[in-house]
Write an enzyme that holds these catalytic residues in place. Structure first.
Site, PDB file in Angstrom:
ATOM      1  N   MET A 137       0.669  -1.145   0.068  1.00  0.00           N
ATOM      2  CA  MET A 137      -0.098  -0.205   0.007  1.00  0.00           C
ATOM      3  C   MET A 137       0.674   1.157   0.064  1.00  0.00           C
ATOM      4  O   MET A 137       1.514   1.764   0.914  1.00  0.00           O
ATOM      5  CB  MET A 137      -0.805   0.052   0.931  1.00  0.00           C
ATOM      6  CG  MET A 137      -1.895  -1.167   1.284  1.00  0.00           C
ATOM      7  SD  MET A 137      -3.073  -1.072   2.691  1.00  0.00           S
ATOM      8  CE  MET A 137      -1.686  -2.024   3.637  1.00  0.00           C
ATOM      9  N   GLU A 138       1.048   1.998  -1.158  1.00  0.00           N
ATOM     10  CA  GLU A 138       1.852   2.923  -1.064  1.00  0.00           C
ATOM     11  C   GLU A 138       1.516   4.152  -0.425  1.00  0.00           C
ATOM     12  O   GLU A 138       0.309   4.410  -0.351  1.00  0.00           O
ATOM     13  CB  GLU A 138       1.811   3.321  -2.643  1.00  0.00           C
ATOM     14  CG  GLU A 138       3.005   4.470  -3.136  1.00  0.00           C
ATOM     15  CD  GLU A 138       2.629   5.794  -2.811  1.00  0.00           C
ATOM     16  OE1 GLU A 138       3.406   6.763  -2.761  1.00  0.00           O
ATOM     17  OE2 GLU A 138       1.401   6.220  -3.202  1.00  0.00           O
ATOM     18  N   GLN A 149       9.211  -4.213  -4.761  1.00  0.00           N
ATOM     19  CA  GLN A 149       8.025  -4.110  -5.736  1.00  0.00           C
ATOM     20  C   GLN A 149       8.563  -3.143  -6.622  1.00  0.00           C
ATOM     21  O   GLN A 149       9.093  -1.984  -6.124  1.00  0.00           O
ATOM     22  CB  GLN A 149       6.813  -3.688  -5.406  1.00  0.00           C
ATOM     23  CG  GLN A 149       5.722  -3.810  -6.581  1.00  0.00           C
ATOM     24  CD  GLN A 149       4.162  -3.355  -6.131  1.00  0.00           C
ATOM     25  OE1 GLN A 149       3.922  -2.309  -5.755  1.00  0.00           O
ATOM     26  NE2 GLN A 149       3.489  -4.409  -6.337  1.00  0.00           N
ATOM     27  N   CYS A 174      -1.553  -0.304  -9.738  1.00  0.00           N
ATOM     28  CA  CYS A 174      -1.742   0.978  -9.340  1.00  0.00           C
ATOM     29  C   CYS A 174      -2.581   1.813  -9.879  1.00  0.00           C
ATOM     30  O   CYS A 174      -2.617   2.394 -11.049  1.00  0.00           O
ATOM     31  CB  CYS A 174      -0.478   1.608  -9.035  1.00  0.00           C
ATOM     32  SG  CYS A 174      -0.535   3.249  -8.353  1.00  0.00           S
ATOM     33  N   LYS A 205       1.462  -8.155  -9.815  1.00  0.00           N
ATOM     34  CA  LYS A 205       0.136  -7.691  -9.252  1.00  0.00           C
ATOM     35  C   LYS A 205      -0.810  -7.180 -10.404  1.00  0.00           C
ATOM     36  O   LYS A 205      -0.126  -6.005 -10.876  1.00  0.00           O
ATOM     37  CB  LYS A 205       0.317  -6.987  -8.010  1.00  0.00           C
ATOM     38  CG  LYS A 205      -1.155  -6.722  -7.228  1.00  0.00           C
ATOM     39  CD  LYS A 205      -0.876  -6.060  -5.986  1.00  0.00           C
ATOM     40  CE  LYS A 205      -2.011  -6.273  -5.021  1.00  0.00           C
ATOM     41  NZ  LYS A 205      -3.012  -5.022  -5.337  1.00  0.00           N
ATOM     42  N   HIS A 244      -6.037  -8.540  -7.949  1.00  0.00           N
ATOM     43  CA  HIS A 244      -6.970  -7.574  -7.361  1.00  0.00           C
ATOM     44  C   HIS A 244      -8.277  -7.595  -8.045  1.00  0.00           C
ATOM     45  O   HIS A 244      -8.221  -7.217  -9.228  1.00  0.00           O
ATOM     46  CB  HIS A 244      -6.361  -6.283  -7.046  1.00  0.00           C
ATOM     47  CG  HIS A 244      -7.466  -5.325  -6.126  1.00  0.00           C
ATOM     48  ND1 HIS A 244      -6.537  -4.241  -5.679  1.00  0.00           N
ATOM     49  CD2 HIS A 244      -8.893  -5.054  -6.250  1.00  0.00           C
ATOM     50  CE1 HIS A 244      -7.677  -3.499  -5.078  1.00  0.00           C
ATOM     51  NE2 HIS A 244      -9.030  -3.997  -5.514  1.00  0.00           N
ATOM     52  N   ASN A 269      -7.007 -11.407  -3.992  1.00  0.00           N
ATOM     53  CA  ASN A 269      -6.685  -9.776  -3.465  1.00  0.00           C
ATOM     54  C   ASN A 269      -8.176  -9.120  -3.472  1.00  0.00           C
ATOM     55  O   ASN A 269      -8.521  -9.241  -4.779  1.00  0.00           O
ATOM     56  CB  ASN A 269      -5.641  -9.157  -3.843  1.00  0.00           C
ATOM     57  CG  ASN A 269      -5.438  -7.770  -3.269  1.00  0.00           C
ATOM     58  OD1 ASN A 269      -5.424  -6.834  -4.023  1.00  0.00           O
ATOM     59  ND2 ASN A 269      -5.537  -7.573  -1.867  1.00  0.00           N
ATOM     60  N   GLU A 300     -11.311  -6.939  -0.741  1.00  0.00           N
ATOM     61  CA  GLU A 300     -12.535  -7.134   0.001  1.00  0.00           C
ATOM     62  C   GLU A 300     -12.447  -8.278   1.016  1.00  0.00           C
ATOM     63  O   GLU A 300     -13.446  -8.924   1.219  1.00  0.00           O
ATOM     64  CB  GLU A 300     -13.720  -7.103  -0.963  1.00  0.00           C
ATOM     65  CG  GLU A 300     -14.158  -6.066  -1.506  1.00  0.00           C
ATOM     66  CD  GLU A 300     -14.402  -4.737  -0.524  1.00  0.00           C
ATOM     67  OE1 GLU A 300     -14.982  -4.802   0.294  1.00  0.00           O
ATOM     68  OE2 GLU A 300     -13.626  -3.657  -0.952  1.00  0.00           O
ATOM     69  N   ARG A 328      -6.244  -3.055   3.043  1.00  0.00           N
ATOM     70  CA  ARG A 328      -6.913  -2.112   3.958  1.00  0.00           C
ATOM     71  C   ARG A 328      -7.447  -2.981   5.110  1.00  0.00           C
ATOM     72  O   ARG A 328      -7.706  -2.424   6.178  1.00  0.00           O
ATOM     73  CB  ARG A 328      -8.167  -1.423   3.172  1.00  0.00           C
ATOM     74  CG  ARG A 328      -7.483  -0.647   1.953  1.00  0.00           C
ATOM     75  CD  ARG A 328      -8.552   0.040   1.154  1.00  0.00           C
ATOM     76  NE  ARG A 328      -9.376  -1.168   0.595  1.00  0.00           N
ATOM     77  CZ  ARG A 328     -10.507  -1.231   0.073  1.00  0.00           C
ATOM     78  NH1 ARG A 328     -11.079  -0.017   0.409  1.00  0.00           N
ATOM     79  NH2 ARG A 328     -11.321  -2.121  -0.365  1.00  0.00           N
TER      80      ARG A 328
END
EC number: 1.3.1.-
Length: 312
Positions: free
Chosen positions: A8-9, A68, A98, A139, A168, A199, A201, A224
């Site tokens: 998470m950037e 990464q 991203c 990713k 994701h 990835n 939820e 998150r």
């Protein structure tokens, strides 16, 4: 199964990675991305965004860290991947997901989902440059604004020699809006032979079970949710009860001690507010605390409040 901490950037920096892996349950951490444009970056850039390189590429808790990279030029990505390995990274992860507008405007991150052929070239260049003893993972999201090419994108990555793929389960345009479309991960998983990591939820043990049923994936990456429930890795693996609020408060103070002694101190108020906002969904105490913190702008005021709350 593996539980992997997401890159998470601007959020999961090395103090946060240290904190969350200290709680335990993580099998791997992916660092914040290093942006590659048109040069071999100096070593200090790698250490700044992946401080664990100085400690065997592991967090203080001993969790392996994989660096990464984000970029669209095969040769420069390959050269920087080699440097990452030389500095000790436990493999290289490639960011094709991203959604940040600033990154996408320069054709990085999720923008490459519109160009599977470029994704293939970048991945192959990195794989050819990095020793086979080191994994090269990637990713992705399901696409830019539709999901129709998700399998094509995944196959481009597999054919380039990648070791594994994290998906994701949303497009770039869907951002972080629920739901995550886990069933598309299953389409990808059935179309390629390399391991696939789900990835999106996963906030609870039941979410993990639902994701596993829909995606067919045992391995999961959490982002998150790891901030919302600090012991989420254990919750997922063993259905452990959610961390008590008192323990959460101790983590907030520990994080504060990390951040206020670094050059990042100026970002501390925004980051602690962001973290509390993630927790609101699961902790009513976080909601009450956030209501007080949100109007504060000074680090010392926030610290005083946190210390007061932690010692009630």
């Amino acid at each position: 199964m593996r539980v992997i901490l997401a890159p998470m950037e601007g959020v999961a920096d090395d103090p946060m990675r240290s904190l969350l892996t200290g709680v335990g349950g993580y099998d791997l951490v992916i660092s914040e991305f290093i942006r590659v444009v048109d040069q071999l970056l100096p070593e200090k850039v790698f250490y700044r965004l992946c401080a664990e390189l100085a400690y065997g590429s592991k967090t203080k808790a001993g969790t392996p860290v994989r660096l990464q990279l984000l970029g669209q030029h095969p040769n420069w990505m390959a050269e920087n991947a080699v440097r990452a390995i030389e500095l000790g990274s436990q493999g290289v992860d490639l960011n094709y997901g991203c959604p940040a507008p600033m990154v996408n405007r320069s054709n990085g991150g999720a923008a490459l989902l519109k160009e599977p052929e470029t994704i293939h070239k970048v991945t192959k260049a990195v794989r050819d440059a990095v020793p086979l003893t080191h994994p090269v993972s990637a990713k992705i999201r399901l696409g830019w604004d539709d999901k129709s090419r998700c399998v094509e994108i995944a196959q481009a990555i597999e054919s380039a020699g990648a070791t594994e793929l994290t998906v994701h389960a949303r497009t770039k345009e869907e951002g972080y809006r629920p739901p995550a479309h886990w069933e598309y991960i299953n389409l990808i998983r059935e179309a390629i032979s390399i391991p696939v990591i789900a990835n999106g939820e996963v906030w609870s043990h039941q979410d993990y079970l639902n994701c596993k049923a829909a995606s067919g994936c045992d391995d999961v990456m959490i982002g998150r949710g790891a901030l919302a429930v600090p012991n989420l890795a254990h919750v997922i693996k063993t259905n452990q009860t959610m961390m008590p609020w008192y323990d959460v408060m101790q983590l907030l103070l520990q994080y504060s001690d990390y951040e206020i002694v670094s050059v990042k101190e100026k970002y501390y108020p925004a980051r602690i507010k962001q973290w509390l906002k993630f927790m609101v969904k699961h902790y009513p105490e976080a909601d009450a605390l956030f209501a007080q913190v949100r109007v504060m702008r000074q680090t010392q005021d926030i610290l005083a409040l946190l210390r007061s709350e932690a010692n009630y």
